[in-house]
Enzyme design. Structure first.
Site, short mmCIF file in Angstrom:
data_model
loop_
_atom_site.label_atom_id
_atom_site.label_comp_id
_atom_site.label_asym_id
_atom_site.label_seq_id
_atom_site.Cartn_x
_atom_site.Cartn_y
_atom_site.Cartn_z
N CYS A 81 0.84 -1.19 0.00
CA CYS A 81 0.00 0.00 0.00
C CYS A 81 0.88 1.25 0.00
O CYS A 81 1.68 1.43 -0.91
CB CYS A 81 -1.00 -0.03 1.15
SG CYS A 81 -2.35 1.17 0.93
N HIS A 192 -3.75 -4.68 -0.39
CA HIS A 192 -3.36 -5.29 0.88
C HIS A 192 -3.44 -6.82 0.76
O HIS A 192 -4.54 -7.39 0.86
CB HIS A 192 -4.28 -4.83 2.00
CG HIS A 192 -4.10 -3.40 2.39
ND1 HIS A 192 -3.16 -3.01 3.31
CD2 HIS A 192 -4.73 -2.28 1.98
CE1 HIS A 192 -3.22 -1.70 3.47
NE2 HIS A 192 -4.16 -1.23 2.67
N GLU A 194 -2.65 -8.89 3.00
CA GLU A 194 -3.09 -9.40 4.30
C GLU A 194 -4.60 -9.28 4.48
O GLU A 194 -5.15 -9.90 5.41
CB GLU A 194 -2.35 -8.66 5.42
CG GLU A 194 -2.83 -7.26 5.73
CD GLU A 194 -2.30 -6.19 4.79
OE1 GLU A 194 -2.56 -5.00 5.07
OE2 GLU A 194 -1.65 -6.52 3.77
#
Length: 212
Positions: A81, A192, A194
């Protein structure tokens, strides 16, 4: 088990990144210690918020030097990001022009889109030969951002270099922007991983496989 440091410089989804990397088999430490960041098998540089503020935090933990030294030694770094954005030369946000790490030419600037921020799931266009996106054709990833890199001259071959041009993955929201870069030991994603479910986990697994 690969040792990965998630760099803590006051910005980023640190615990989410830690959990996601642990899930795919990494031995993860969250720290701002430069020595630990230099010594790890892999370094993840997260980032959330404004470009200039992230750069201030990164400088406070000697992050630009750590990133540069790792790359000089061929040791992998993954930006996520705003952690991807600060790898470029500069960022222009809210009228503020801030200097980035300068690992790549290019400017982070406001996206041109009818709705901002670009928030939610989106597909990407990965290039042939991508390692990060191996096995991830037509998958969707989770984005949250209003700024991005819309012109990447190094990827077009317009900037002379003895090195192979980076592999660039693109996405579209209003207009086209850089969604991922693979450039030797330096990799990055605008989205992202994650927060991107199984697709994000596979991408992180692919990255871990590149660590020596």
């Amino acid at each position: 088990m690969k040792k990965v440091v998630v760099l803590d410089y006051g910005s980023g989804n640190l615990r989410s990144a830690e959990r996601a990397l642990t899930r795919v088999g990494a031995d993860v430490t969250v720290t701002g210690d430069p020595r630990a960041a230099l010594d790890a098998d892999g370094l993840v540089v997260p980032g959330v918020g404004a470009f200039a503020a992230c750069m201030d935090g990164l400088r406070a933990v000697d992050g630009p030097r750590v990133i540069g030294r790792r790359l000089a030694g061929g040791r992998p770094v993954l930006g996520v990001c705003v952690g991807m954005q600060i790898l470029f030369e500069r960022g222009v946000e809210h009228g503020q022009d801030a200097e980035g790490c300068g690992e790549w030419p290019g400017t982070v600037e406001p996206l041109e889109a009818p709705v901002l921020p670009h928030m939610g799931w989106n597909t990407v266009q990965a290039p042939a030969g991508s390692v990060l996106f191996d096995g991830l054709t037509d998958q969707r990833f989770y984005f949250v951002h209003s700024y991005g890199v819309r012109d990447f001259p190094l990827a077009s071959g317009s900037v002379p270099s003895p090195l192979a041009p980076p592999l660039v993955t693109w996405a579209e929201h209003g207009d086209r922007f850089v969604a991922g870069v693979e450039n030797g030991p330096l990799s990055a994603t605008q989205f992202h991983p994650e927060k991107s479910g199984d697709a994000g986990a596979q991408l992180l697994t692919n990255w871990l496989a590149t660590l020596d």
